[in-house]
Design a protein around this motif. Structure first.
Motif, PDB file in Angstrom:
ATOM      1  N   HIS A 124       0.832  -1.209   0.000  1.00 32.77           N
ATOM      2  CA  HIS A 124       0.000   0.000   0.000  1.00 32.77           C
ATOM      3  C   HIS A 124       0.865   1.257   0.000  1.00 32.77           C
ATOM      4  CE1 HIS A 124      -3.512  -2.449   0.586  1.00 32.77           C
ATOM      5  NE2 HIS A 124      -3.084  -2.910   1.756  1.00 32.77           N
ATOM      6  N   ILE A 125       1.892   1.279   0.817  1.00 30.83           N
ATOM      7  CA  ILE A 125       2.770   2.446   0.883  1.00 30.83           C
ATOM      8  C   ILE A 125       3.522   2.614  -0.425  1.00 30.83           C
ATOM      9  CG2 ILE A 125       4.702   3.511   2.095  1.00 30.83           C
ATOM     10  CD1 ILE A 125       2.064   3.364   3.658  1.00 30.83           C
ATOM     11  N   ASP A 126       4.052   1.515  -0.945  1.00 23.57           N
ATOM     12  CA  ASP A 126       4.792   1.594  -2.209  1.00 23.57           C
ATOM     13  C   ASP A 126       3.889   2.054  -3.346  1.00 23.57           C
ATOM     14  OD1 ASP A 126       7.021   0.758  -0.892  1.00 23.57           O
ATOM     15  OD2 ASP A 126       6.929  -1.337  -1.582  1.00 23.57           O
ATOM     16  N   GLY A 127       2.676   1.549  -3.377  1.00 17.08           N
ATOM     17  CA  GLY A 127       1.772   1.914  -4.462  1.00 17.08           C
ATOM     18  C   GLY A 127       1.361   3.376  -4.442  1.00 17.08           C
ATOM     19  N   LEU A 128       1.275   3.957  -3.256  1.00 16.55           N
ATOM     20  CA  LEU A 128       0.811   5.347  -3.148  1.00 16.55           C
ATOM     21  C   LEU A 128       1.954   6.352  -3.180  1.00 16.55           C
ATOM     22  CD1 LEU A 128      -1.933   4.885  -0.406  1.00 16.55           C
ATOM     23  CD2 LEU A 128      -2.308   5.481  -2.803  1.00 16.55           C
ATOM     24  N   TYR A 129       3.157   5.940  -2.726  1.00 17.71           N
ATOM     25  CA  TYR A 129       4.240   6.916  -2.582  1.00 17.71           C
ATOM     26  C   TYR A 129       5.508   6.563  -3.367  1.00 17.71           C
ATOM     27  CZ  TYR A 129       1.574   9.025   1.233  1.00 17.71           C
ATOM     28  OH  TYR A 129       0.609   9.656   1.974  1.00 17.71           O
ATOM     29  N   ALA A 130       5.497   5.492  -4.123  1.00 15.85           N
ATOM     30  CA  ALA A 130       6.729   5.071  -4.816  1.00 15.85           C
ATOM     31  C   ALA A 130       7.232   6.145  -5.766  1.00 15.85           C
ATOM     32  CB  ALA A 130       6.480   3.772  -5.574  1.00 15.85           C
ATOM     33  N   ASN A 131       6.346   6.840  -6.430  1.00 16.71           N
ATOM     34  CA  ASN A 131       6.745   7.831  -7.433  1.00 16.71           C
ATOM     35  C   ASN A 131       6.602   9.263  -6.923  1.00 16.71           C
ATOM     36  OD1 ASN A 131       7.240   5.786  -9.381  1.00 16.71           O
ATOM     37  ND2 ASN A 131       5.030   5.692  -9.828  1.00 16.71           N
ATOM     38  N   SER A 132       6.496   9.422  -5.629  1.00 19.10           N
ATOM     39  CA  SER A 132       6.305  10.766  -5.090  1.00 19.10           C
ATOM     40  C   SER A 132       7.601  11.558  -5.136  1.00 19.10           C
ATOM     41  CB  SER A 132       5.803  10.695  -3.644  1.00 19.10           C
ATOM     42  OG  SER A 132       6.749  10.052  -2.821  1.00 19.10           O
ATOM     43  N   THR A 133       7.462  12.860  -5.259  1.00 19.93           N
ATOM     44  CA  THR A 133       8.623  13.751  -5.269  1.00 19.93           C
ATOM     45  C   THR A 133       9.282  13.744  -3.894  1.00 19.93           C
ATOM     46  OG1 THR A 133       7.500  15.144  -6.880  1.00 19.93           O
ATOM     47  CG2 THR A 133       9.353  16.131  -5.703  1.00 19.93           C
ATOM     48  N   PRO A 134      10.610  13.767  -3.836  1.00 24.18           N
ATOM     49  CA  PRO A 134      11.281  13.811  -2.531  1.00 24.18           C
ATOM     50  C   PRO A 134      10.753  14.969  -1.678  1.00 24.18           C
ATOM     51  CG  PRO A 134      12.880  13.413  -4.256  1.00 24.18           C
ATOM     52  CD  PRO A 134      11.576  13.686  -4.952  1.00 24.18           C
ATOM     53  N   GLY A 135      10.493  14.637  -0.450  1.00 21.05           N
ATOM     54  CA  GLY A 135       9.931  15.634   0.453  1.00 21.05           C
ATOM     55  C   GLY A 135       8.409  15.637   0.479  1.00 21.05           C
ATOM     56  N   PHE A 136       7.774  14.841  -0.406  1.00 18.15           N
ATOM     57  CA  PHE A 136       6.313  14.787  -0.454  1.00 18.15           C
ATOM     58  C   PHE A 136       5.814  13.358  -0.214  1.00 18.15           C
ATOM     59  CE2 PHE A 136       7.347  18.605  -2.790  1.00 18.15           C
ATOM     60  CZ  PHE A 136       6.391  19.510  -2.345  1.00 18.15           C
ATOM     61  N   GLY A 137       6.490  12.650   0.655  1.00 20.27           N
ATOM     62  CA  GLY A 137       6.071  11.304   0.999  1.00 20.27           C
ATOM     63  C   GLY A 137       5.023  11.328   2.091  1.00 20.27           C
ATOM     64  N   PRO A 138       4.888  10.253   2.837  1.00 26.46           N
ATOM     65  CA  PRO A 138       3.892  10.202   3.909  1.00 26.46           C
ATOM     66  C   PRO A 138       4.138  11.303   4.932  1.00 26.46           C
ATOM     67  CG  PRO A 138       4.770   8.021   3.451  1.00 26.46           C
ATOM     68  CD  PRO A 138       5.635   8.987   2.699  1.00 26.46           C
ATOM     69  N   PRO A 139       3.082  11.864   5.508  1.00 20.06           N
ATOM     70  CA  PRO A 139       3.278  12.852   6.568  1.00 20.06           C
ATOM     71  C   PRO A 139       3.990  12.214   7.755  1.00 20.06           C
ATOM     72  CG  PRO A 139       0.981  12.170   6.459  1.00 20.06           C
ATOM     73  CD  PRO A 139       1.660  11.595   5.255  1.00 20.06           C
ATOM     74  N   ALA A 140       4.603  13.056   8.586  1.00 19.39           N
ATOM     75  CA  ALA A 140       5.425  12.557   9.692  1.00 19.39           C
ATOM     76  C   ALA A 140       4.637  11.633  10.613  1.00 19.39           C
ATOM     77  CB  ALA A 140       6.004  13.737  10.476  1.00 19.39           C
ATOM     78  N   SER A 141       3.376  11.960  10.872  1.00 21.03           N
ATOM     79  CA  SER A 141       2.570  11.136  11.781  1.00 21.03           C
ATOM     80  C   SER A 141       2.359   9.738  11.229  1.00 21.03           C
ATOM     81  CB  SER A 141       1.216  11.817  12.043  1.00 21.03           C
ATOM     82  OG  SER A 141       0.538  12.065  10.812  1.00 21.03           O
ATOM     83  N   LEU A 142       2.208   9.631   9.900  1.00 21.14           N
ATOM     84  CA  LEU A 142       2.042   8.319   9.280  1.00 21.14           C
ATOM     85  C   LEU A 142       3.383   7.606   9.164  1.00 21.14           C
ATOM     86  CD1 LEU A 142       0.275   6.214   7.891  1.00 21.14           C
ATOM     87  CD2 LEU A 142       0.539   7.499   5.748  1.00 21.14           C
ATOM     88  N   GLN A 143       4.445   8.344   8.876  1.00 21.97           N
ATOM     89  CA  GLN A 143       5.761   7.732   8.720  1.00 21.97           C
ATOM     90  C   GLN A 143       6.222   7.094  10.026  1.00 21.97           C
ATOM     91  OE1 GLN A 143       7.580   7.595   5.653  1.00 21.97           O
ATOM     92  NE2 GLN A 143       8.521   6.003   6.927  1.00 21.97           N
ATOM     93  N   ARG A 144       5.884   7.701  11.158  1.00 29.09           N
ATOM     94  CA  ARG A 144       6.263   7.119  12.455  1.00 29.09           C
ATOM     95  C   ARG A 144       5.631   5.745  12.645  1.00 29.09           C
ATOM     96  NH1 ARG A 144       5.743  12.539  14.309  1.00 29.09           N
ATOM     97  NH2 ARG A 144       3.586  12.141  14.948  1.00 29.09           N
ATOM     98  N   ILE A 145       4.401   5.588  12.224  1.00 26.46           N
ATOM     99  CA  ILE A 145       3.725   4.290  12.342  1.00 26.46           C
ATOM    100  C   ILE A 145       4.367   3.267  11.413  1.00 26.46           C
ATOM    101  CG2 ILE A 145       1.520   3.086  12.063  1.00 26.46           C
ATOM    102  CD1 ILE A 145       0.136   5.746  12.721  1.00 26.46           C
TER     103      ILE A 145
END
Length: 405
Positions: A124-145
Motif C-alpha cells: 500500500h505504501i509503495d503503491g501510493l508513494y513510490a513515485n512521489s517527489t522527494p519531500g512529499f512522501g507520507p506525513p510525519a505522523s504516518l511515517q512514524r507508524i
C-alpha cells in the motif's frame, strides 16, 4: 334547550357557532394561519355564502387539528438540535460499550507476528508513494507508524551479536496503532490530503484484519470477547460514522472530523438536520438504527415532519373566513414523498391518522371519516358535535349538532 332550538331554526347561526367553537378550542400560535413566517390571529368575517363556507372552514380547522395531534410541530432548527443531541447521546453510549468489550481483553494478551503485518502494509505504501517527489512522501505522523511496523518486523542488528528474530505485537499494541491510524486519516481528510488519508485507511484495514485472526496466547473466552468488541465497533461505525448520521455528527470512517465530512462538506446546520436524516429509505433506516429508540430523536423527527407537512399543505389562497386554505395536492405529494420517514417515525397508527385526513380531502367528510378510520380518542374528539358540546358545557346535544335541519 334554547341554544339547540336556535341551531335547529337558523342554519347560518349554527355554522357560525360551529366555527367559533373550533376557534375557541384551538386558538394557539400553531393553530392559527401563518403570514410572514408566523401564525397570527385574524378577524373572522363569514361571507354571504353562509353555511357551506363556514362548514368548509370548520373542516379545514379540524384537519389541521388532526395533523398537529401527530406532532406537536417543532421548528426545523429546534428539531435539528434535539435530533443531533439525541444521536450523540446514543453514540457516546455505544462507544462506552465498545470500550468495555475491548477492556475484557488485556492489552498484553495475544501475540501477533509483526512480519506478517509489515508484508501486508508495504504494497500500500509503495503503491501510493513510490513515485512521489522527494519531500512529499507520507506525513510525519504516518511515517512514524510505518517505521514502527518496519523496526518491529526487522529489528536492527546489534554489532557483534546474531541478528535478532522478527518481533511481535501484542493485542494492545495493535489496538494503539489502529487508533493512531484513525487519527492520522481524520486529520489528513480535513486538510485535504487525500493520499495520506487513503494510505492510513488501508493500513488501518490491515491492522484490523490481523486483530481478527486468532492470535497466540488468547483464551477461547478472550477470543470471543475480542470478536464481540470488533463486531460492536463495526456496528457503531456503520450507525454513527458514515452516511446521513455521520454527516450530522461530523464524523466519517476515519473518526472525528471537526466541522466537515469527507470531501470537505460542512456539517449540516441545525435546520437541515431533520431533512438529512429522513432523506430516503437508506437515511431513514440508518437514523432509526442509530436512534435506538432515543426519545429526543423520535420527538424531534416527529415534530419536524408534522411542521413540514403543515407548511406544505397550506396555500396563500384566502378562504371565506380570511384564513389560508389547504391544498389536497400538496398533502398527497408530501405523503408520497415522505412515506418511508412517516412509517418509521410516526408508526402505523400515526400514518393511519394522516391517511384519514388524506381521504377527507377527497370525501369532504372529515369528521365522520377520521372518527371511523382511526378509532382513537384524539380522532373522536375532533367531531364538530363533540367540539360544540364541550365548548358550551353540554348545552348543545351532540346528536342534534351533527345534523342540523
Amino acid at each position: 334547550g334554547v341554544l339547540n332550538r336556535i341551531v335547529a331554526e337558523h342554519r347560518f347561526i349554527y355554522g357560525l357557532v360551529q366555527l367559533i367553537a373550533l376557534r375557541l378550542l384551538h386558538l394557539s400560535p400553531h393553530h392559527m394561519p401563518r403570514q410572514g413566517g408566523e401564525r397570527g390571529a385574524r378577524n373572522m368575517a363569514p361571507r354571504d355564502s353562509g353555511d357551506f363556507a363556514l362548514r368548509d372552514a370548520a373542516r379545514t380547522a379540524a384537519r389541521r387539528t388532526a395533523v398537529e395531534a401527530e406532532g406537536p410541530p417543532m421548528p426545523p432548527a429546534v428539531a435539528g438540535r434535539e435530533a443531533r443531541g439525541g444521536l450523540q447521546q446514543e453514540r457516546t453510549q455505544a462507544a462506552a460499550e465498545v470500550r468495555r468489550l475491548y477492556q475484557l481483553v488485556p492489552d498484553n494478551a495475544g501475540s501477533y507476528p509483526a512480519a506478517d503485518l509489515h508484508q501486508a502494509v508495504t504494497p500500500h505504501i509503495d503503491g501510493l508513494y513510490a513515485n512521489s517527489t522527494p519531500g512529499f512522501g507520507p506525513p510525519a505522523s504516518l511515517q512514524r507508524i510505518i517505521n514502527r511496523i518496519d523496526n518491529t518486523a526487522n529489528p536492527p542488528a546489534v554489532p557483534g551479536q546474531p541478528p535478532p528474530p522478527p518481533g511481535r505485537f501484542s493485542f494492545g499494541e495493535l489496538r494503539a496503532i489502529e487508533r493512531e491510524l484513525s487519527d492520522v486519516a481524520g486529520r489528513a481528510d480535513v486538510q485535504g490530503n487525500r493520499t495520506a488519508a487513503l494510505a492510513a485507511r488501508r493500513l488501518r484495514a490491515e491492522v484490523r484484519d490481523m486483530m481478527d485472526l486468532p492470535p497466540d496466547g488468547l483464551t477461547p473466552q478472550q477470543m470471543a470477547d475480542h470478536r464481540a468488541a470488533v463486531a460492536a465497533r463495526r456496528a457503531m461505525g456503520a450507525a454513527y460514522d458514515e452516511g446521513a448520521v455521520g454527516g450530522v455528527l461530523a464524523r466519517n470512517q476515519y473518526g472525528r472530523t471537526p466541522g466537515a465530512t469527507p470531501g470537505g462538506r460542512v456539517t449540516a446546520v441545525d435546520e437541515n438536520v431533520p431533512g438529512n436524516l429522513t432523506a430516503g429509505p437508506t437515511a431513514v433506516q440508518q437514523t432509526m438504527t442509530a436512534a435506538n429508540g432515543n426519545p429526543r430523536v423520535r420527538d424531534a423527527l416527529r415534530g419536524a415532519l408534522i411542521d413540514d407537512l403543515m407548511r406544505t399543505m397550506e396555500t396563500t389562497t384566502v378562504g371565506a373566513t380570511r384564513d389560508f386554505t389547504d391544498s389536497a395536492a400538496r398533502f398527497h405529494q408530501f405523503m408520497r414523498r415522505n412515506q418511508d420517514a412517516l412509517q418509521a417515525v410516526l408508526g402505523p397508527q400515526g400514518v393511519a391518522n394522516l391517511q384519514a385526513v388524506q381521504r377527507d380531502f377527497v370525501s369532504r367528510q372529515m369528521v365522520d371519516t377520521v372518527g371511523r378510520a382511526v378509532g382513537s380518542n384524539t380522532a373522536q374528539n375532533l367531531s364538530v358535535a363533540n367540539v360544540l358540546a364541550e365548548a358550551f358545557g353540554g348545552l348543545i346535544d351532540p346528536r342534534r349538532a351533527q345534523s342540523p335541519p
